[in-house]
Design a protein around this motif. Structure first.
Motif: not given
Ligand SMILES: Nc1ncnc2c1ncn2[C@@H]1O[C@H](COP(=O)(O)OP(=O)(O)O)[C@@H](O)[C@H]1O
Ligand SMILES: [Mg+2]
Lengths: 262, 248
Positions: A44-49, A72-74, A97-100, B85-91
């Motif tokens: 999963i880490k590799m798939l999610t950059t 990809v992240r989008k 903050i996630h939403g922003v 940090l992870k959360e911001t790295l995949v944003a």
């Protein structure tokens, strides 16, 4: 939607992901099952950059995480296996903050945060600092946050670890809903076979970094001549445990190098 | 832009919520100001250099901006440990913007801390030469804060744990502080020290502060400004690059 071809990730000598290939078509719920340390999170880490593969290729929606990181992240959302909240912010602030960061417009953001926090029974504690939350509450917040934006692909890495049955039910209900209404592709890992059987269209079983079987739950049962997914899983991964004890020398060495690397 | 603002706001909120830490981190600058200040004052005066408290206060302000910006930047390490940090790295935002937001947040915190220290210095007896130049002094504080918050973020991007941080503190941050002329004048130094002090970006920051606060200048304000701006651009670029290469 997800294509993985001969993917390898090594840590020193140790092959955490060992030459795996699979594809997940759009709109499918795909479960990745395997014992602890099998290589699920690393994949999963590799798939999610978050991690570069040692070799092999992978694409999400036709794009390579290596060359089109932001694009990809989008396309994906993720619920991590490990904690990823900011304890010094409140539950609401963590959601916001996630939403922003995911560019959810302000009005919609406020609406969705409210409904998700209510769904996961955190609305009353929205202004509490996350560091004061119990393990289960933190987990629910991670999941609620994962649903805040609506990505094309949703990664769920052992999302139900440490969750009570009610929240578990909410989670899988929500996942099925998203999959049916938004055609969201879902890539999930779990230790609970009943959950995988309940939601997954297709399953791959991974052990020691290698995919040992993949197919629909029925195909896996037929293939192993068992009548439950649990039995099929044990039949498949049990095999490799026997392989392992036949190969104890190499295994000790591997454990040793792993320990030494820490 | 939204991402920069969100990351900035998060850093500032975390700072403002850590009241105990804000107060605690006043202790060190105060010891430099009061103990060194009063302790060295007689010698300094005898040497014909004037009042040491007046001299050292801008250095103490610069020091607190240096330390709080580096610490705040290295806060990245805690985010790595606690997972945010992870959360911001995949944003879905270029990582450079996340880095810039964090850095500006850390820099803001450092300027707030510097302002607090300056206020306490004034209460303790320090007198700025001219109120009209105070905004320029703030300008230098901001530049120092950006330079070292970016350096902190850059270091935080390559470090994995607190052990690495100790090494960086002892072999990078402390030398930056001691070589900056925060505690002594940069005139008539032995050649080696002269070279070392002139490649330390903080020297220009302290000199800028002294220029605006007590009208004593070694390099001149325009050279100070130029060097700090170049250092800021360089460290932000380096930090963005290193931040975008983080793997977890
Ligand atoms: N950074 C790392 N360094 C060395 N070994 C690692 C690292 N990350 C994971 N591993 C090893 O890789 C293997 C796979 O880990 P992981 O993908 O987390 O397994 P899973 O998610 O299936 O439980 C494990 O044996 C783990 O110890
Ligand atoms: Mg895992």
């Amino acid at each position: 939607m997800i294509r993985v071809h001969e993917l390898v990730k090594t840590y020193g000598e140790f092959r955490a992901v060992d030459n795996i290939s699979f594809t997940v078509p759009p709109g499918e719920i795909f479960a990745f099952l395997g014992p602890n340390g099998a290589g699920k999170t690393t994949t999963i880490k590799m798939l999610t950059t978050l991690l570069k593969p040692t070799s092999g290729s992978l694409t999400l929606d036709g794009l390579s995480p290596a060359t089109h990181q932001t694009e990809v992240r989008k396309r994906f959302g993720i619920v991590f296996q490990d904690p990823s909240l900011d304890g010094d912010l409140t539950a609401y602030e963590n959601m916001d903050i996630h939403g922003v960061l995911y560019a959810v417009p302000a009005r919609l953001r406020a609406e969705r945060i409210e409904s998700l926090l209510k769904l996961f029974e955190l609305w009353d504690r929205r202004d509490g600092f996350v560091k004061t939350f119990s393990g289960g509450m933190k987990r629910r917040l991670e999941i609620a946050r994962g649903f805040l934006h609506t990505p094309k692909i949703l990664f769920l890495d052992e999302p139900t670890l440490g969750l009570d049955p009610q929240s578990r039910n909410q989670l899988w209900g929500h996942v099925k809903n998203l999959n049916e209404s938004e055609k969201t592709t879902v890539f999930l890992t779990t230790h609970y076979m009943d959950e995988a059987e309940r939601v997954a269209h297709r399953i791959a079983i991974i052990d020691h970094g290698k995919i040992v079987a993949q197919g629909t739950p029925d195909e896996l049962k037929t293939q192993t001549k068992t009548d439950s997914l649990e039995a099929a899983f044990l039949a498949l991964t049990g095999n490799s445990i026997r392989d392992e004890s036949a190969n104890a020398g190499a295994d000790n060495l591997r454990q040793f190098t792993q320990m030494w690397r820490r | 832009m939204h991402a920069i603002h969100a990351m900035w706001l998060r850093e500032v909120k975390r700072y403002l919520r850590s009241r105990v830490q804000i107060i605690a981190s006043l202790a060190q600058p105060m010891m430099y100001l009061l103990i060194l200040g009063f302790g060295l004052s007689p010698v300094f005066q005898q040497a014909g250099q004037g009042n040491y408290i007046q001299f050292v206060a801008p250095g103490v302000v610069g020091m607190s901006v240096l330390f709080s910006s580096v610490f705040s930047g290295v806060g990245l390490l805690f985010d790595r440990q606690f997972g945010f940090l992870k959360e911001t790295l995949v944003a879905p935002v270029p990582r450079a913007l996340i880095m810039i937001g964090r850095t500006l947040g850390s820099a803001t915190n450092a300027v707030l801390q510097g302002t607090l220290v300056l206020t306490v210095c004034i209460i303790a007896g320090f007198r700025p030469a001219s109120l009209a130049q105070l905004p320029l002094a703030f300008g230098f504080m901001i530049l120092i804060a950006i330079v070292f918050a970016a350096l902190g973020t850059a270091m935080g991007s390559v470090l994995k744990d607190m052990q690495g941080f100790q090494i960086i503190m002892n072999f990078i941050v402390m030398p930056i502080f001691f070589l900056s002329g925060a505690l002594f004048p940069l005139t008539n130094l032995p050649p080696v020290l002269k070279i070392l002090t002139s490649i330390d970006p903080l020297s220009y920051g302290i000199d800028g502060l002294r220029t605006e606060l007590i009208n004593i200048s070694h390099f001149g304000a325009s050279l100070d400004f130029t060097v700090l701006t170049i250092a800021a651009v360089a460290f932000i670029s380096l930090g963005s690059y290193l931040f975008s290469k983080i793997e977890i």
